[in-house]
Design a protein around this motif. Structure first.
Motif, PDB file in Angstrom:
ATOM      1  N   SER A 229      41.672 -10.252  -0.453  1.00  0.00           N
ATOM      2  CA  SER A 229      40.432 -10.869   0.028  1.00  0.00           C
ATOM      3  C   SER A 229      40.764 -12.249   0.577  1.00  0.00           C
ATOM      4  O   SER A 229      41.776 -12.863   0.211  1.00  0.00           O
ATOM      5  N   ARG A 230      39.879 -12.755   1.451  1.00  0.00           N
ATOM      6  CA  ARG A 230      40.066 -14.092   2.012  1.00  0.00           C
ATOM      7  C   ARG A 230      38.724 -14.644   2.483  1.00  0.00           C
ATOM      8  O   ARG A 230      37.787 -13.892   2.788  1.00  0.00           O
ATOM      9  N   LEU A 231      38.635 -15.975   2.547  1.00  0.00           N
ATOM     10  CA  LEU A 231      37.434 -16.664   3.008  1.00  0.00           C
ATOM     11  C   LEU A 231      37.873 -17.921   3.735  1.00  0.00           C
ATOM     12  O   LEU A 231      38.724 -18.668   3.248  1.00  0.00           O
ATOM     13  N   ASP A 232      37.289 -18.171   4.926  1.00  0.00           N
ATOM     14  CA  ASP A 232      37.629 -19.384   5.653  1.00  0.00           C
ATOM     15  C   ASP A 232      36.429 -20.311   5.750  1.00  0.00           C
ATOM     16  O   ASP A 232      35.325 -19.982   5.314  1.00  0.00           O
ATOM     17  N   ASN A 233      36.648 -21.500   6.315  1.00  0.00           N
ATOM     18  CA  ASN A 233      35.599 -22.515   6.371  1.00  0.00           C
ATOM     19  C   ASN A 233      34.466 -22.148   7.318  1.00  0.00           C
ATOM     20  O   ASN A 233      33.391 -22.752   7.272  1.00  0.00           O
ATOM     21  N   ARG A 234      34.669 -21.155   8.176  1.00  0.00           N
ATOM     22  CA  ARG A 234      33.600 -20.698   9.070  1.00  0.00           C
ATOM     23  C   ARG A 234      32.680 -19.688   8.394  1.00  0.00           C
ATOM     24  O   ARG A 234      31.729 -19.210   9.002  1.00  0.00           O
ATOM     25  N   GLY A 235      32.978 -19.364   7.145  1.00  0.00           N
ATOM     26  CA  GLY A 235      32.150 -18.423   6.416  1.00  0.00           C
ATOM     27  C   GLY A 235      32.531 -16.973   6.615  1.00  0.00           C
ATOM     28  O   GLY A 235      31.789 -16.072   6.225  1.00  0.00           O
ATOM     29  N   LYS A 236      33.697 -16.718   7.224  1.00  0.00           N
ATOM     30  CA  LYS A 236      34.151 -15.345   7.433  1.00  0.00           C
ATOM     31  C   LYS A 236      34.820 -14.827   6.152  1.00  0.00           C
ATOM     32  O   LYS A 236      35.834 -15.364   5.711  1.00  0.00           O
ATOM     33  N   LEU A 237      34.222 -13.807   5.565  1.00  0.00           N
ATOM     34  CA  LEU A 237      34.735 -13.216   4.338  1.00  0.00           C
ATOM     35  C   LEU A 237      35.356 -11.858   4.657  1.00  0.00           C
ATOM     36  O   LEU A 237      34.700 -10.980   5.221  1.00  0.00           O
ATOM     37  N   THR A 259      29.311 -14.705   6.480  1.00  0.00           N
ATOM     38  CA  THR A 259      28.334 -15.064   5.444  1.00  0.00           C
ATOM     39  C   THR A 259      27.268 -16.023   5.967  1.00  0.00           C
ATOM     40  O   THR A 259      26.235 -16.212   5.321  1.00  0.00           O
ATOM     41  N   LYS A 260      27.513 -16.610   7.158  1.00  0.00           N
ATOM     42  CA  LYS A 260      26.526 -17.513   7.745  1.00  0.00           C
ATOM     43  C   LYS A 260      25.639 -16.809   8.768  1.00  0.00           C
ATOM     44  O   LYS A 260      24.771 -17.434   9.359  1.00  0.00           O
ATOM     45  N   ALA A 261      25.881 -15.526   8.994  1.00  0.00           N
ATOM     46  CA  ALA A 261      25.068 -14.731   9.930  1.00  0.00           C
ATOM     47  C   ALA A 261      24.966 -13.321   9.369  1.00  0.00           C
ATOM     48  O   ALA A 261      25.588 -12.380   9.876  1.00  0.00           O
ATOM     49  N   LEU A 262      24.227 -13.170   8.300  1.00  0.00           N
ATOM     50  CA  LEU A 262      24.154 -11.889   7.603  1.00  0.00           C
ATOM     51  C   LEU A 262      23.444 -10.816   8.416  1.00  0.00           C
ATOM     52  O   LEU A 262      23.512  -9.631   8.078  1.00  0.00           O
ATOM     53  N   ASP A 263      22.736 -11.208   9.500  1.00  0.00           N
ATOM     54  CA  ASP A 263      22.071 -10.230  10.343  1.00  0.00           C
ATOM     55  C   ASP A 263      23.054  -9.478  11.243  1.00  0.00           C
ATOM     56  O   ASP A 263      22.722  -8.444  11.814  1.00  0.00           O
ATOM     57  N   LYS A 264      24.274 -10.006  11.381  1.00  0.00           N
ATOM     58  CA  LYS A 264      25.272  -9.356  12.219  1.00  0.00           C
ATOM     59  C   LYS A 264      25.988  -8.260  11.443  1.00  0.00           C
ATOM     60  O   LYS A 264      26.168  -8.355  10.233  1.00  0.00           O
ATOM     61  N   SER A 265      26.411  -7.244  12.169  1.00  0.00           N
ATOM     62  CA  SER A 265      27.111  -6.129  11.540  1.00  0.00           C
ATOM     63  C   SER A 265      28.511  -6.547  11.115  1.00  0.00           C
ATOM     64  O   SER A 265      29.157  -7.370  11.767  1.00  0.00           O
TER      65      SER A 265
END
Length: 276
Positions: A229-237, A259-265
């Motif tokens: 798993s990984r997470l970056d500062n742009r909120g990409k999980l 994680t900052k645009a949960l409406d996106k697929s």
């Protein structure tokens, strides 16, 4: 070739591999077969959106020489000839691509207990010459790299870095992009039995005062299955699970969502590699 500092490109490599290796958000299928004469054939197909690309790679090994020929769907033919130890501790790599007449180049690598050197020169009238080196031993290395454009008479790249590698952790600091970017990375083995490890990478760009970071982890669920798993500062999980369902054959499922645009697929990728 024995233990040593390796190449400059090895500094920070463990953190980079943990945070990026095997993450794939396309559909990728790879099949490798072997002939009785020792030829290895690898077919790769990748579907990215509505586009499909593929290549066929043939590899032949004879004594200390390896010949690779790859043909892709754009009719490019890439040939690579590797000579292992033409002289002690050295490796020579010659490569060229057809029809690109300016693609030919020669690489020379040298490995020793306290030094690792790599050089590359293009086979053109005005080539780009690249040189890198690392000094130290298997636990600590200090090195740098540079690229010189003979056409313009200028340095197109230069970097420097230091790396520390211990059984339980690795750390690296690299000054790149002609001194405009500093990158620090760290990995730590939490549990060697379960192969649980964590990693972090921080980058600062001086010209824009921009900071980026990525943290990640890796864990072996069992001796055949690995989860990352990984997470970056742009909120990409991102996350992946990889299973060796038969010896040397891997199936990998990767996913990433914002994680900052949960409406996106979410992005989903599947990779299947088959070897006999």
């Amino acid at each position: 070739m024995g233990k040593g500092p390796g190449l400059f490109s090895d500094i920070g490599k463990k953190a980079k591999d943990l945070l990026t290796r095997d993450y794939n958000y396309d559909q990728k299928f790879t099949v490798t077969t072997f002939s009785e004469t020792g030829l290895a054939f690898t077919s790769t197909g990748v579907k990215k959106g509505e586009l499909f690309s593929g290549d066929l790679n043939t590899q032949y090994k004879y004594q200390n020489a390896i010949v690779d020929v790859k043909i892709d769907t754009n009719s490019n033919i890439l040939t690579t000839i590797t000579l292992d130890q033409p002289i002690p501790h050295a490796k020579t790599i010659f490569s060229f691509k057809i029809p690109d007449q300016k693609s030919g180049k020669v690489d020379l690598q040298y490995f020793h207990d306290h030094v690792g050197l790599s050089s590359s020169i293009g086979l053109t009238p005005t080539p780009i010459v690249e040189v890198s080196g690392a000094l130290g031993h298997d636990e600590i290395s200090l090195g740098g790299e540079m690229a010189f454009d003979t056409a313009s008479g200028t340095f197109s790249k230069y970097s420097a870095g230091i790396g520390v590698s211990k059984p339980e952790y690795t750390a690296a600091v690299i000054l790149a992009d002609k001194g405009d970017t500093v990158k620090a990375s760290y990995t730590h083995i939490v549990n060697p039995i379960s192969k649980t490890a964590v990693a972090a990478e921080f980058t600062h760009k001086f010209s824009t005062n921009e900071n980026t970071y990525t943290v990640g982890s890796s864990h072996a669920i069992d001796h055949l299955t690995t989860m990352k798993s990984r997470l970056d500062n742009r909120g990409k999980l991102g996350a992946l699970i990889q299973h060796e369902w038969r010896p040397k054959s891997l199936v990998t499922i990767s996913g990433e969502f914002d994680t900052k645009a949960l409406d996106k697929s979410a992005k989903i990728g599947l990779s299947l590699a088959l070897k006999p």
